[in-house]
Design an enzyme around this catalytic site. Structure first.
Site, PDB file in Angstrom:
ATOM      1  N   SER A 109       0.859  -1.179   0.000  1.00  0.00           N
ATOM      2  CA  SER A 109       0.000   0.000   0.000  1.00  0.00           C
ATOM      3  C   SER A 109       0.897   1.231   0.000  1.00  0.00           C
ATOM      4  O   SER A 109       1.730   1.390   0.892  1.00  0.00           O
ATOM      5  CB  SER A 109      -0.877  -0.046   1.255  1.00  0.00           C
ATOM      6  OG  SER A 109      -1.625   1.125   1.382  1.00  0.00           O
TER       7      SER A 109
ATOM      8  N   LYS B 213      -1.166  -0.835  -4.374  1.00  0.00           N
ATOM      9  CA  LYS B 213      -2.372  -0.080  -4.003  1.00  0.00           C
ATOM     10  C   LYS B 213      -1.960   1.361  -3.748  1.00  0.00           C
ATOM     11  O   LYS B 213      -1.037   1.608  -2.957  1.00  0.00           O
ATOM     12  CB  LYS B 213      -2.990  -0.720  -2.763  1.00  0.00           C
ATOM     13  CG  LYS B 213      -3.942   0.151  -1.972  1.00  0.00           C
ATOM     14  CD  LYS B 213      -4.694  -0.700  -0.950  1.00  0.00           C
ATOM     15  CE  LYS B 213      -4.805  -0.009   0.390  1.00  0.00           C
ATOM     16  NZ  LYS B 213      -5.535  -0.815   1.394  1.00  0.00           N
ATOM     17  N   LEU B 214      -2.622   2.276  -4.435  1.00  0.00           N
ATOM     18  CA  LEU B 214      -2.320   3.692  -4.233  1.00  0.00           C
ATOM     19  C   LEU B 214      -3.378   4.313  -3.348  1.00  0.00           C
ATOM     20  O   LEU B 214      -4.581   4.129  -3.579  1.00  0.00           O
ATOM     21  CB  LEU B 214      -2.320   4.440  -5.579  1.00  0.00           C
ATOM     22  CG  LEU B 214      -1.380   3.942  -6.670  1.00  0.00           C
ATOM     23  CD1 LEU B 214      -1.516   4.831  -7.908  1.00  0.00           C
ATOM     24  CD2 LEU B 214       0.064   3.924  -6.174  1.00  0.00           C
ATOM     25  N   LYS B 215      -2.947   5.064  -2.374  1.00  0.00           N
ATOM     26  CA  LYS B 215      -3.891   5.829  -1.566  1.00  0.00           C
ATOM     27  C   LYS B 215      -4.320   7.046  -2.387  1.00  0.00           C
ATOM     28  O   LYS B 215      -3.458   7.702  -3.009  1.00  0.00           O
ATOM     29  CB  LYS B 215      -3.212   6.276  -0.268  1.00  0.00           C
ATOM     30  CG  LYS B 215      -2.959   5.122   0.677  1.00  0.00           C
ATOM     31  CD  LYS B 215      -4.271   4.584   1.221  1.00  0.00           C
ATOM     32  CE  LYS B 215      -4.055   3.539   2.292  1.00  0.00           C
ATOM     33  NZ  LYS B 215      -5.322   3.059   2.860  1.00  0.00           N
TER      34      LYS B 215
ATOM     35  N   ASP C 269     -13.990  -1.679   2.947  1.00  0.00           N
ATOM     36  CA  ASP C 269     -13.071  -1.886   4.076  1.00  0.00           C
ATOM     37  C   ASP C 269     -13.804  -1.376   5.325  1.00  0.00           C
ATOM     38  O   ASP C 269     -14.501  -2.141   6.009  1.00  0.00           O
ATOM     39  CB  ASP C 269     -11.765  -1.103   3.789  1.00  0.00           C
ATOM     40  CG  ASP C 269     -10.790  -1.056   4.946  1.00  0.00           C
ATOM     41  OD1 ASP C 269     -11.126  -1.493   6.052  1.00  0.00           O
ATOM     42  OD2 ASP C 269      -9.650  -0.556   4.775  1.00  0.00           O
TER      43      ASP C 269
ATOM     44  N   LYS D 147     -10.154  -7.159   7.601  1.00  0.00           N
ATOM     45  CA  LYS D 147      -9.147  -6.852   8.625  1.00  0.00           C
ATOM     46  C   LYS D 147      -9.673  -7.437   9.922  1.00  0.00           C
ATOM     47  O   LYS D 147     -10.699  -6.990  10.432  1.00  0.00           O
ATOM     48  CB  LYS D 147      -8.994  -5.341   8.806  1.00  0.00           C
ATOM     49  CG  LYS D 147      -8.221  -4.642   7.712  1.00  0.00           C
ATOM     50  CD  LYS D 147      -8.086  -3.160   8.005  1.00  0.00           C
ATOM     51  CE  LYS D 147      -7.460  -2.456   6.817  1.00  0.00           C
ATOM     52  NZ  LYS D 147      -7.822  -1.038   6.762  1.00  0.00           N
TER      53      LYS D 147
ATOM     54  N   GLY E 246      -4.405  -4.427   6.108  1.00  0.00           N
ATOM     55  CA  GLY E 246      -3.362  -4.258   7.112  1.00  0.00           C
ATOM     56  C   GLY E 246      -3.532  -2.955   7.867  1.00  0.00           C
ATOM     57  O   GLY E 246      -4.172  -2.018   7.379  1.00  0.00           O
TER      58      GLY E 246
HETATM   59  O1  SMG Z   1      -0.518  -2.598   6.808  1.00  0.00           O
HETATM   60  O2  SMG Z   1       0.358  -2.430   4.836  1.00  0.00           O
HETATM   61  C1  SMG Z   1      -0.381  -2.035   5.709  1.00  0.00           C
HETATM   62  C2  SMG Z   1      -1.198  -0.779   5.456  1.00  0.00           C
HETATM   63  C3  SMG Z   1      -2.322  -1.049   4.535  1.00  0.00           C
HETATM   64  O3  SMG Z   1      -3.311   0.807   3.473  1.00  0.00           O
HETATM   65  C4  SMG Z   1      -3.293   0.103   4.438  1.00  0.00           C
HETATM   66  N1  SMG Z   1      -4.153   0.261   5.451  1.00  0.00           N
HETATM   67  O4  SMG Z   1      -7.392   1.598   4.751  1.00  0.00           O
HETATM   68  O5  SMG Z   1      -6.501  -0.211   4.140  1.00  0.00           O
HETATM   69  C5  SMG Z   1      -6.425   0.842   4.748  1.00  0.00           C
HETATM   70  C6  SMG Z   1      -5.168   1.287   5.470  1.00  0.00           C
HETATM   71  C7  SMG Z   1      -5.498   1.626   6.875  1.00  0.00           C
HETATM   72  C8  SMG Z   1      -4.335   2.043   7.698  1.00  0.00           C
HETATM   73  S1  SMG Z   1      -3.846   3.652   7.509  1.00  0.00           S
HETATM   74  C9  SMG Z   1      -5.001   4.590   8.345  1.00  0.00           C
HETATM   75 MG    MG Z   2      -8.517   0.518   3.261  1.00  0.00          MG
END
Ligand code: SMG
Ligand code: MG
Length: 373
Positions: A135, A161-163, A239, A263, A291
């Site tokens: 991510s 995965k891009l935020k 999610d 999760k 995650g």
């Molecule tokens: O654990 O690699 C990881 C992070 C994965 O992007 C990730 N988690 O919304 O899925 C999600 C985010 C939540 C954590 S950041 C607020």
């Molecule tokens: Mg998420």
């Protein structure tokens, strides 16, 4: 199994690079571990939340309070505590899934260890290796993003995965597609940053062949996701909206999503996570394991879950080096784009005392058998 001691260990681990999402910007993982000592074995779990309620309503200090006053007393009052009995014992307490997950998971870990059984076996794992996704946080510039994606691809991650957030969506996705080609398994996660009025704009993502768009709308906006799903070609993954098997069943039946991110912490533990997996499998809905920047403790347990048959998409479970210069357990390493599912008893990993000594900032006793608070 008799519970002797329940202890909370507050930890602060610096991240190797800041992780920015539409909801928060983290430079460290500041959370706590729960250690449950029983007469048969010891179990560990990791709180999925953060100090601030920005990803979910739960947060560390609130979780500690609810554990101390409401959850731990209910569990320690059980005649024969076992993981399968925890959810029912805690059901009078509303919400607080992450705090409940923590307690159930530590007890499950202890129980599996007491029976010398790997958690993966207990859950019904069918594979020894799990494909690893990564991510990638929001960066200041597209050049920085491309550099970071390129580094991860060189290491062998099989999915990116891009935020995203308003102002950081179509252009970064276009740039990553252009740079790394159509074969790259690419998806985005908005962490609730949009509303249904953004549907037309989000349709701009359809041309990039994304595997999914994760949680575009608010966590309570099931109706919005149902409407958005009709307007987008890109599959919607939920999610934050899915906190239980019942919510998963409703979201699937209503057409709010085509994929679910599971999760364990968000849904109250590994047993509910497995129920969601089962419901999704029965409906042909692919799942993957999300995650929360877990240390090796939580990551080992997530790997056990991700080894179940319905986890057909790469998970957000990356190597230790993606998160920390030094992990609390032996480091998880990428091998041909996969991580190995631990096969020792319980989570299969142990906390390295020296590392814990470096990153633990405080320890608090929540329960000791025979002593009153
Ligand atoms: O654990 O690699 C990881 C992070 C994965 O992007 C990730 N988690 O919304 O899925 C999600 C985010 C939540 C954590 S950041 C607020
Ligand atoms: Mg998420």
């Amino acid at each position: 199994m008799k519970i002797e001691l329940i202890e909370l260990v507050e930890i602060r681990l610096p991240l190797v690079r800041p992780f920015r999402t539409s909801c928060a910007s983290d430079t460290e993982r500041h959370t706590f571990l729960l250690r449950v000592v029983t007469d048969a074995a010891e179990g560990w779990a990791e709180f999925g939340g953060d100090p601030e309620p920005l990803y979910s309503a739960e947060f560390a200090v609130g979780a500690e309070r609810v554990l101390l006053d409401h959850l731990v007393p209910r569990v320690t009052a059980l005649h024969r505590p076992s993981a399968a009995r925890i959810a029912a014992a805690l059901s009078p307490v509303k919400g607080h899934h992450m705090a409940k997950a923590l307690l159930e998971t530590a007890i499950l870990d202890a129980e599996c260890r007491a029976h010398a059984m790997p958690l993966a076996t207990y859950l019904g794992a069918v594979r020894d290796r799990v494909p690893a996704g990564v991510s990638v946080g929001i960066t200041d510039t597209i050049a920085e993003l491309l550099e970071s994606v390129s580094g991860y691809l060189e290491q062998g991650y099989v999915r990116i995965k891009l935020k995203i957030e308003p102002g950081w969506d179509v252009e970064p996705v276009r740039a990553v597609r252009r740079e790394f080609g159509d074969e790259l398994a690419l998806q985005v996660d908005a962490n609730t940053a949009y509303s249904l009025t953004d549907a037309e704009h989000l349709r701009g993502l359809d041309e990039f062949g994304l595997v999914q768009i994760e949680q575009p709308l608010g966590e309570d906006d099931l109706r919005g996701h149902i409407e958005l799903a009709k307007l987008l070609r890109t599959p919607i993954c939920l999610d934050e909206s899915i906190r239980s098997a019942r919510e998963a069943a409703a979201a699937i039946a209503l057409g709010a999503c085509r994929i679910i991110n599971i999760k364990p912490s968000r849904v109250g533990g590994y047993l509910e996570a497995r129920r969601i997996h089962d419901i999704c499998a029965a409906h042909g809905i692919p799942v993957w394991c999300g995650g929360m920047l877990e240390t090796g403790i939580g990551r080992a347990q997530n790997l056990a879950l991700a080894a179940l048959p319905g986890f057909v998409l790469p998970s957000d479970i990356s190597a230790s080096s993606r998160y920390y210069a030094e992990d609390l357990t032996d480091a998880f390493e990428l091998d041909n784009g996969c991580l190995s599912v631990p096969d020792g008893p319980g989570s299969g990993v142990t906390v390295r005392p020296a590392a814990l000594g470096r990153y633990a900032v405080s320890t608090r006793k929540l329960y000791k058998r025979g002593s009153t608070r």
